[in-house]
Design an enzyme around this catalytic site. Structure first.
Site, short mmCIF file in Angstrom:
data_model
loop_
_atom_site.label_atom_id
_atom_site.label_comp_id
_atom_site.label_asym_id
_atom_site.label_seq_id
_atom_site.Cartn_x
_atom_site.Cartn_y
_atom_site.Cartn_z
N HIS A 124 -4.70 25.00 -8.22
CA HIS A 124 -5.33 23.79 -8.76
C HIS A 124 -6.79 24.22 -9.61
O HIS A 124 -7.09 23.80 -10.69
CB HIS A 124 -5.50 22.60 -8.13
CG HIS A 124 -4.48 22.19 -7.45
ND1 HIS A 124 -3.29 21.76 -8.47
CD2 HIS A 124 -3.95 21.84 -6.03
CE1 HIS A 124 -2.39 21.14 -7.44
NE2 HIS A 124 -2.65 21.32 -6.13
N THR A 144 -10.23 -1.64 -20.58
CA THR A 144 -8.67 -1.07 -20.21
C THR A 144 -8.95 0.29 -19.44
O THR A 144 -8.23 0.91 -18.87
CB THR A 144 -8.03 -0.51 -21.44
OG1 THR A 144 -9.14 0.45 -22.34
CG2 THR A 144 -7.43 -1.63 -22.42
N ASP A 201 -18.82 -2.01 -19.57
CA ASP A 201 -19.35 -2.54 -20.89
C ASP A 201 -19.18 -3.97 -20.61
O ASP A 201 -18.88 -4.78 -19.31
CB ASP A 201 -18.54 -2.28 -21.90
CG ASP A 201 -17.05 -2.57 -22.07
OD1 ASP A 201 -16.65 -3.28 -21.12
OD2 ASP A 201 -16.19 -2.27 -22.85
C1 RB5 Z 1 -13.90 -4.19 -25.51
O1 RB5 Z 1 -13.60 -5.41 -26.04
C2 RB5 Z 1 -12.83 -3.38 -25.38
O2 RB5 Z 1 -12.48 -2.81 -26.28
C3 RB5 Z 1 -13.49 -2.22 -24.18
O3 RB5 Z 1 -13.87 -2.72 -23.06
C4 RB5 Z 1 -12.27 -1.00 -23.73
O4 RB5 Z 1 -11.21 -1.80 -23.26
C5 RB5 Z 1 -12.12 -0.06 -24.67
O5 RB5 Z 1 -11.31 0.89 -24.17
#
Ligand code: RB5
Length: 149
Positions: A134, A67, A8
């Site tokens: 597994h 994240t 993103d």
């Molecule tokens: C976008 O600002 C952020 O929320 C996205 O990149 C991500 O970290 C979401 O989990």
């Protein structure tokens, strides 16, 4: 090996660096993410990358957001996807060896370029162990997925 990559707006630069790193290693990389300066929502990139994996066109997927968490939530909603959100190499290796994960997620606000390269190197170079114990646990994950479809 063909790999689908997506991101993103939090991660276009890291995506490009990871893409170049993988191409240098001989992988063909299909880019389903957004470019620097563009904005896009992580579930859209996750769905696009997962479709490449479940169709068999790509052997694995890599998803990068801020994240890694949003990407992993979205990817794990797709039947047949086991997405691992990792920030260190040990987990990336075990995600393949034990869980036969087919998508790696991480955060551009969590890891730097060096760690990102370590993660993709571990993930792409580690085979599933094929161990009965597994496989049995993975089959149980699939059973949960089927029960809740
Ligand atoms: C976008 O600002 C952020 O929320 C996205 O990149 C991500 O970290 C979401 O989990």
């Amino acid at each position: 090996m063909k790999i689908a990559i997506g991101n993103d707006h939090a991660a276009p630069e890291l995506k490009l660096a990871v893409k170049a790193h993988l191409e240098e290693k001989g992988f063909e990389v299909i880019d389903m993410g957004c470019a620097p300066g563009e904005r896009c929502d992580y579930p859209d990139a996750a769905e696009a990358v997962c479709a490449k994996v479940t169709s068999g066109e790509c052997a694995m997927g890599i998803l990068i957001c801020g994240t890694g968490l949003g990407m992993s939530y979205a990817a794990n909603k797709v039947k047949g996807i086991r997405a691992a959100c990792c920030s260190e190499q040990f987990s990336a290796r075990l995600a393949r060896e034990h869980n036969d994960a087919n998508v790696l997620c991480f955060g551009a606000r969590v890891v730097g370029e060096g760690t990102a390269f370590d993660l993709v190197d571990a993930f792409t170079s580690t085979p599933f162990s094929g161990d009965e114990r597994h496989q049995r646990r993975i089959d149980k994950i699939t059973a949960i997925e089927n029960k809740n479809a």
